[in-house]
Write an enzyme that holds these catalytic residues in place. Structure first.
Site, PDB file in Angstrom:
ATOM      1  N   SER A  21       0.828  -1.197   0.000  1.00 10.06           N
ATOM      2  CA  SER A  21       0.000   0.000   0.000  1.00 10.06           C
ATOM      3  C   SER A  21       0.866   1.252   0.000  1.00 10.06           C
ATOM      4  O   SER A  21       1.677   1.464  -0.897  1.00 10.06           O
ATOM      5  CB  SER A  21      -0.960  -0.031   1.195  1.00 10.06           C
ATOM      6  OG  SER A  21      -1.853   1.056   1.155  1.00 10.06           O
ATOM      7  N   ASP A  79      -2.442   6.213  -3.980  1.00  6.69           N
ATOM      8  CA  ASP A  79      -1.305   5.598  -3.289  1.00  6.69           C
ATOM      9  C   ASP A  79      -0.710   4.501  -4.176  1.00  6.69           C
ATOM     10  O   ASP A  79      -1.088   4.356  -5.343  1.00  6.69           O
ATOM     11  CB  ASP A  79      -1.734   5.054  -1.922  1.00  6.69           C
ATOM     12  CG  ASP A  79      -2.681   3.859  -2.046  1.00  6.69           C
ATOM     13  OD1 ASP A  79      -3.385   3.743  -3.072  1.00  6.69           O
ATOM     14  OD2 ASP A  79      -2.724   3.041  -1.123  1.00  6.69           O
ATOM     15  N   ASP A 112      -0.889   1.133  -4.441  1.00  7.13           N
ATOM     16  CA  ASP A 112      -1.707   0.100  -5.084  1.00  7.13           C
ATOM     17  C   ASP A 112      -3.030   0.650  -5.604  1.00  7.13           C
ATOM     18  O   ASP A 112      -3.905  -0.109  -6.016  1.00  7.13           O
ATOM     19  CB  ASP A 112      -1.938  -1.084  -4.146  1.00  7.13           C
ATOM     20  CG  ASP A 112      -2.781  -0.737  -2.927  1.00  7.13           C
ATOM     21  OD1 ASP A 112      -2.553   0.338  -2.332  1.00  7.13           O
ATOM     22  OD2 ASP A 112      -3.659  -1.546  -2.540  1.00  7.13           O
ATOM     23  N   ASP A 131      -5.732   2.099  -4.379  1.00  6.12           N
ATOM     24  CA  ASP A 131      -7.043   1.912  -3.764  1.00  6.12           C
ATOM     25  C   ASP A 131      -7.393   3.078  -2.840  1.00  6.12           C
ATOM     26  O   ASP A 131      -8.468   3.106  -2.261  1.00  6.12           O
ATOM     27  CB  ASP A 131      -7.129   0.582  -3.013  1.00  6.12           C
ATOM     28  CG  ASP A 131      -6.252   0.530  -1.769  1.00  6.12           C
ATOM     29  OD1 ASP A 131      -5.343   1.381  -1.624  1.00  6.12           O
ATOM     30  OD2 ASP A 131      -6.459  -0.388  -0.939  1.00  6.12           O
TER      31      ASP A 131
END
Length: 492
Positions: free
Chosen positions: A114, A256, A258, A260
């Protein structure tokens, strides 16, 4: 030589523990053996609850960290070991691979750390029908896994893994939003895309173009940059202001690592808070019932826009549980959002006569697009759209490299004694910056309410050695200053 390992013991031994929706740890600790074992445990748990069986496919994707391809190979080896078929989806956003898995009725894994630095990574697990919840986490922890003789003394796979051809999940993910909003939804808008090292950077450019807007690519990086949407780096704040002024942009879009968690800056280059973006998205979609963590802006209640607001602990599994409860209570339109801006859609919604399907996992694209489309529909700038909400402002920052045990000890100390004792202690600690403490909320961490309306919320991070601090006040400047002063009190 095979070996049976307890997942609970492996978590303790490796230091790779469960955070939000999966396992995270130092890359050095996430050996192929550890990643293989966790993936097997996940599929064994799904077998026990009837969501996986030999022969079934499992989707897997990854972010752009240097360690991600190696971990993908280890996870793919585990899927094959469990008798599954590997559907490799490449480097795509977490919600894109999750949406593919939900549509196919198959489990999925996302290799990502993340927003945290790339010396760490993780594996996010999705059931066939949604993210893993806390009950699933316990089921995975309880597994014992038989490891085959595939690893060397360093815990790495002895042989290179050959992966199958990629499955295209980006195209249907893009089509999901073009079909819902229409090909002219962003016509006339000039939008900067801060690409950095976000895995969804090319998808954002493609979406803006497909929706009729002009996309301006900015700040692409071959080096991984740990962009945290709850604590935007000073250099990213400066970049956004410079780009907005120089290029006359209507907004700047980013995510960010990834992809999401969204980042959306207004026409001045000021990044919007994720909890404000969540309110604006829910309003734009006409949603009536909202689940959101206790750390999020209280404007959601003060706005009067929603018939039900359910506060939760921090983390998408808790938001999903609350969304499910709201749906069970009979609410027809239900969503959830987090302070990081990630938006979860529990049920399909109508967008100008077109249906947008449910996606009950954290997504960055929907809140960005819905808010931009609403601003264009109203003919106002993003700053004016935000000004329509009650004047409550949040800010968050963190103490990095602050051991979890130290964070927990601090919270335990502040919570000692009766409520009167606690309020007296909190007033003594924070009174010179926030006034008298007159209430506390222990939903997640320690959220302190002060008589003048300020809020200071301290919480140990669930996935990194950090202490999070969330503040709320009646101006952006006051919320930011209060946060800085509160963290200094903690340091002292």
């Amino acid at each position: 030589m095979t070996q049976i390992v307890s997942i609970a013991d492996l978590m303790t031994q490796s230091g790779v523990a469960f955070g939000t929706s999966g396992a995270r740890g130092l890359v050095s600790a996430m050996t192929d053996r550890v990643c293989f074992a966790y993936s097997c445990a996940f599929l064994q748990h799904l077998t026990a609850i009837g969501q996986f069986a030999p022969g079934k496919a499992v989707a897997i994707a990854a972010d752009l960290r240097p360690s991600s391809p190696r971990i993908v190979a280890a996870c793919a080896a585990a899927i094959r070991h469990m008798g599954g078929q590997v559907h490799v989806c490449g480097f795509v956003p977490s919600p894109a691979v999750a949406a593919y898995g939900f549509a196919q009725g198959i489990p999925s894994l996302m290799v990502t750390g993340s927003h945290i630095p790339d010396d760490r990574n993780g594996i996010k697990f999705n059931r066939t029908d949604g993210e893993v919840l806390k009950a699933d986490e316990q089921g995975i922890r309880a597994q014992g896994v038989t490891l085959p003789d595939l690893f060397d003394e360093e815990g790495m796979l002895k042989q290179v893994q050959t992966l199958p051809p990629l499955v295209d999940v980006a195209t249907p993910y893009i089509a999901r939003y073009v079909d819902a909003f229409g090909s002219q939804a962003l016509a006339g808008m000039t939008l900067g895309i801060y690409e950095h090292s976000a895995v969804g950077r090319d998808i954002l450019v493609a979406l803006v173009t497909a929706l009729g807007g002009e996309a301006v690519s900015l700040g692409r990086s071959d080096r991984f940059i740990p962009v945290d949407t709850e604590a935007v780096r000073p250099e990213d704040q400066a970049l956004a202001r410079e780009w907005a002024a120089e290029l006359k942009l209507d907004a700047i879009l980013s995510t960010d690592g990834d992809s999401d968690r969204p980042l959306l800056a207004d026409e001045r280059g000021l990044w919007m808070r994720g909890d404000v973006l969540g309110i604006l998205c829910a309003r734009a979609l006409g949603i009536r019932a909202v689940a959101t963590p206790v750390s999020c802006n209280s404007a959601v209640e003060l706005s009067g826009l929603f018939c039900a607001v359910r506060r939760t602990r921090i983390g998408s599994p808790f938001v999903i549980e609350a969304m499910n409860a709201l749906g069970a209570e009979g609410h027809e339109s239900v969503c959830g959002y987090e302070a990081n801006g990630g938006f979860l859609l529990a049920r399909p919604v109508a967008v100008e006569g077109r249906e947008l399907g449910a996606l009950p996992t954290r997504d960055a694209v929907l809140p960005i697009l819905a808010t931009l489309v609403d601003a264009r529909r109203q003919g106002v700038a993003l700053s004016a759209l935000m000004a329509q909400l009650p004047a409550r402002y949040t800010f968050s920052e963190r103490l990095q490299n602050y051991p979890t045990a130290q964070s927990q000890a601090l919270i335990a100390h502040l919570e000692e004694g009766s409520e009167a004792d606690i309020l007296t202690r909190l007033t003594a600690m924070f009174g010179d910056i926030a006034g008298e403490a007159d209430g506390i909320d222990r939903t997640d961490g320690l959220r302190i309410h002060f008589a003048g309306g300020d809020i200071i919320h301290l919480r140990p991070s669930g996935n990194a050695p950090e202490l999070r601090c969330y503040t709320e006040s009646d101006s952006t400047e006051r919320a930011a200053r209060l946060n800085e002063e509160a963290l200094q009190k903690v340091r002292d």
